[in-house]
Design a protein around this motif. Structure first.
Motif, short mmCIF file in Angstrom:
data_model
loop_
_atom_site.label_atom_id
_atom_site.label_comp_id
_atom_site.label_asym_id
_atom_site.label_seq_id
_atom_site.Cartn_x
_atom_site.Cartn_y
_atom_site.Cartn_z
N ALA A 1 9.29 -2.37 -17.23
CA ALA A 1 10.20 -2.95 -16.22
C ALA A 1 9.53 -4.13 -15.53
N TYR A 2 8.26 -3.97 -15.18
CA TYR A 2 7.52 -5.05 -14.50
C TYR A 2 7.45 -6.28 -15.40
N THR A 3 7.07 -6.07 -16.66
CA THR A 3 6.95 -7.18 -17.60
C THR A 3 8.28 -7.91 -17.75
N ALA B 1 7.19 -11.78 -2.98
CA ALA B 1 7.24 -10.31 -2.87
C ALA B 1 7.45 -9.70 -4.26
N GLY B 2 6.73 -8.63 -4.52
CA GLY B 2 6.91 -7.96 -5.80
C GLY B 2 6.40 -6.53 -5.73
N VAL B 3 6.91 -5.71 -6.66
CA VAL B 3 6.46 -4.31 -6.74
C VAL B 3 6.05 -3.99 -8.18
N PRO C 1 -4.89 -10.64 -13.56
CA PRO C 1 -5.17 -9.42 -12.81
C PRO C 1 -6.03 -9.69 -11.57
N LEU C 2 -5.58 -9.18 -10.43
CA LEU C 2 -6.26 -9.45 -9.16
C LEU C 2 -6.75 -8.17 -8.50
N ARG C 3 -7.77 -8.34 -7.69
CA ARG C 3 -8.27 -7.21 -6.91
C ARG C 3 -7.44 -7.07 -5.63
N ASP D 1 8.30 -9.83 5.23
CA ASP D 1 7.92 -8.61 4.51
C ASP D 1 8.85 -7.48 4.95
N ARG D 2 8.91 -6.43 4.12
CA ARG D 2 9.66 -5.23 4.56
C ARG D 2 8.72 -4.27 5.28
N ASP D 3 7.42 -4.57 5.21
CA ASP D 3 6.41 -3.78 5.92
C ASP D 3 6.11 -4.49 7.25
N SER E 1 0.66 -8.75 2.96
CA SER E 1 -0.48 -8.24 2.19
C SER E 1 -0.88 -9.27 1.12
N GLY E 2 -2.01 -9.06 0.50
CA GLY E 2 -2.42 -9.75 -0.72
C GLY E 2 -2.22 -11.26 -0.76
N ILE E 3 -1.60 -11.74 -1.81
CA ILE E 3 -1.39 -13.18 -2.04
C ILE E 3 -0.60 -13.80 -0.89
N THR F 1 7.49 -14.77 1.17
CA THR F 1 7.88 -13.35 1.13
C THR F 1 6.71 -12.51 0.60
N GLY F 2 6.70 -11.25 1.00
CA GLY F 2 5.57 -10.39 0.64
C GLY F 2 4.31 -10.85 1.35
N ALA F 3 4.49 -11.39 2.55
CA ALA F 3 3.36 -12.01 3.27
C ALA F 3 2.59 -11.01 4.14
N LEU G 1 -1.82 -4.05 -4.88
CA LEU G 1 -0.78 -3.81 -5.90
C LEU G 1 -1.37 -3.30 -7.21
N LEU G 2 -2.41 -3.97 -7.71
CA LEU G 2 -2.98 -3.60 -9.01
C LEU G 2 -3.97 -2.45 -8.89
N MET G 3 -4.79 -2.45 -7.84
CA MET G 3 -5.83 -1.42 -7.73
C MET G 3 -5.22 -0.02 -7.55
P1 NAD Z 1 0.59 -6.66 -2.52
O1 NAD Z 1 1.11 -5.30 -2.85
O2 NAD Z 1 -0.75 -6.79 -1.90
O3 NAD Z 1 1.67 -7.46 -1.65
C1 NAD Z 1 3.03 -7.41 -1.93
C2 NAD Z 1 3.80 -7.45 -0.62
O4 NAD Z 1 5.22 -7.51 -0.94
C3 NAD Z 1 3.61 -6.22 0.26
O5 NAD Z 1 3.27 -6.59 1.58
C4 NAD Z 1 4.96 -5.51 0.22
O6 NAD Z 1 5.28 -4.82 1.42
C5 NAD Z 1 5.89 -6.68 -0.02
N1 NAD Z 1 7.18 -6.28 -0.60
C6 NAD Z 1 7.37 -5.44 -1.66
N2 NAD Z 1 8.69 -5.30 -1.86
C7 NAD Z 1 9.33 -6.04 -0.93
C8 NAD Z 1 10.70 -6.28 -0.65
N3 NAD Z 1 11.68 -5.69 -1.35
N4 NAD Z 1 11.01 -7.11 0.38
C9 NAD Z 1 10.02 -7.70 1.11
N5 NAD Z 1 8.72 -7.49 0.90
C10 NAD Z 1 8.37 -6.67 -0.13
O7 NAD Z 1 0.62 -7.44 -3.92
P2 NAD Z 1 0.07 -8.88 -4.40
O8 NAD Z 1 -0.94 -8.63 -5.44
O9 NAD Z 1 -0.23 -9.76 -3.27
O10 NAD Z 1 1.39 -9.36 -5.17
C11 NAD Z 1 2.16 -10.47 -4.79
C12 NAD Z 1 2.91 -10.95 -6.02
O11 NAD Z 1 1.97 -11.27 -7.07
C13 NAD Z 1 3.86 -9.92 -6.63
O12 NAD Z 1 5.05 -10.58 -7.03
C14 NAD Z 1 3.09 -9.41 -7.83
O13 NAD Z 1 3.96 -8.92 -8.82
C15 NAD Z 1 2.38 -10.67 -8.27
N6 NAD Z 1 1.22 -10.47 -9.14
C16 NAD Z 1 0.17 -9.69 -8.73
C17 NAD Z 1 -0.91 -9.52 -9.60
C18 NAD Z 1 -2.07 -8.65 -9.23
O14 NAD Z 1 -2.92 -8.37 -10.09
N7 NAD Z 1 -2.18 -8.21 -7.99
C19 NAD Z 1 -0.92 -10.15 -10.85
C20 NAD Z 1 0.15 -10.94 -11.22
C21 NAD Z 1 1.22 -11.08 -10.35
#
Ligand code: NAD
Length: 259
Positions: free
Chosen positions: A158-160, A92-94, A191-193, A38-40, A17-19, A13-15, A196-198
């Protein structure tokens, strides 16, 4: 050499973008068929195209992980398309820019964050565990964060709290489902580049404030987290369950960071 996820089906999930995207590419390169959730829609489709372009197998499912019918649908698609489900990566996370300390944060931000980050993992497991049972076992990876273990210098209450919930529910799931050959681990990135974080650390000053805490002196990459997820997904981690797997450049180990 045998590929590390040969014959496995992984749902991420959350695939879009990012991780999640990096993990989709890496898991597919290691032989898994990947259900990209993903929802995107644009992001998700782009991930599927990238996987296919490098010779892998993937399918996109639109789902909002905070909705139970969407989570049921993503798991059903995994079994319909690829026959089974072996790896469930609840990633997936926000993180909302308006998330702050307890006094300033609006209730709506709390609710939205908990809906996705905590309830989304619960719903993924609610619908995914029966499929993992049908497959004879599997691996669940829940993305938490280093902020579940440390008080953040930049408040985001809330995130924490939502990531603390992920750690707690991961431990209980690991214990409850261990005899069913279902392993459950929390993956805690530092923390990642990534987007989400940037988006939140949107000035150089904010970035530097976070960087001073990281012994390695840099942000991590999504690829570095995907590599850790690959280990947890594969049978190489067959005796690993209930862990809080930190991949954080040393941030949680540091009392004082070197100059
Ligand atoms: P990202 O924003 O690049 O990717 C997150 C993806 O999740 C997006 O594609 C978004 O559309 C999707 N998403 C969000 N809400 C959704 C929902 N309700 N249903 C389906 N998809 C949804 O972020 P990332 O950095 O790849 O984060 C992935 C995970 O890693 C998250 O859980 C985040 O909290 C966690 N995380 C990130 C960091 C960081 O520094 N980036 C650090 C620690 C943990």
């Amino acid at each position: 050499m045998a590929r590390r996820l040969e014959g496995k089906v992984a749902l991420i999930t959350g695939a879009g973008s990012g991780i999640g995207r990096e993990s989709s590419l890496l898991f597919a390169a290691e032989g898994a068929a990947v259900v990209v959730v993903d929802r995107d829609d644009d992001g998700g489709q782009q991930t599927v195209e990238a996987v296919k372009a490098s010779g892998g197998r993937a399918v996109f499912v639109h789902a909002d992980v905070s909705r139970t019918e969407d989570c049921a649908g993503m798991v059903a698609t995994a079994e319909e398309e690829f026959g089974n489900l072996h790896v469930l990566f609840n990633n997936a996370g926000v993180m909302d820019g308006r998330d702050d300390d307890a006094v300033s944060t609006d209730e709506t931000i709390w609710d939205l964050t908990m809906q996705v980050n905590a309830k989304g993992v619960f719903l993924g497991c609610k619908h995914g565990i029966p499929a993992l049972r049908r497959a004879g076992g599997g691996s669940i990876i829940n993305t938490a964060s280093f902020v579940a273990s440390l008080g953040a210098a930049t408040p985001q209450i809330a995130y924490t709290a939502s990531k603390g919930a992920v750690l707690a529910l991961t431990r209980e799931l690991a214990v409850v489902h261990a005899r069913e050959k279902i392993r459950v681990n929390a993956l805690c990135p530092g923390p990642l580049r990534t987007e989400l974080l940037m988006k939140v650390l949107d000035t150089n000053q904010k970035k530097q404030r976070r960087l001073v805490h990281i012994p390695m002196g840099r942000f991590g990459t999504a690829r570095e987290i995907a590599q850790a997820a690959l280990f947890l997904a594969s049978d190489e981690s067959s005796f690993v369950t209930g862990t809080n797997f930190l991949v954080d450049g040393g941030i949680t180990a540091a009392y004082v960071t070197p100059e």
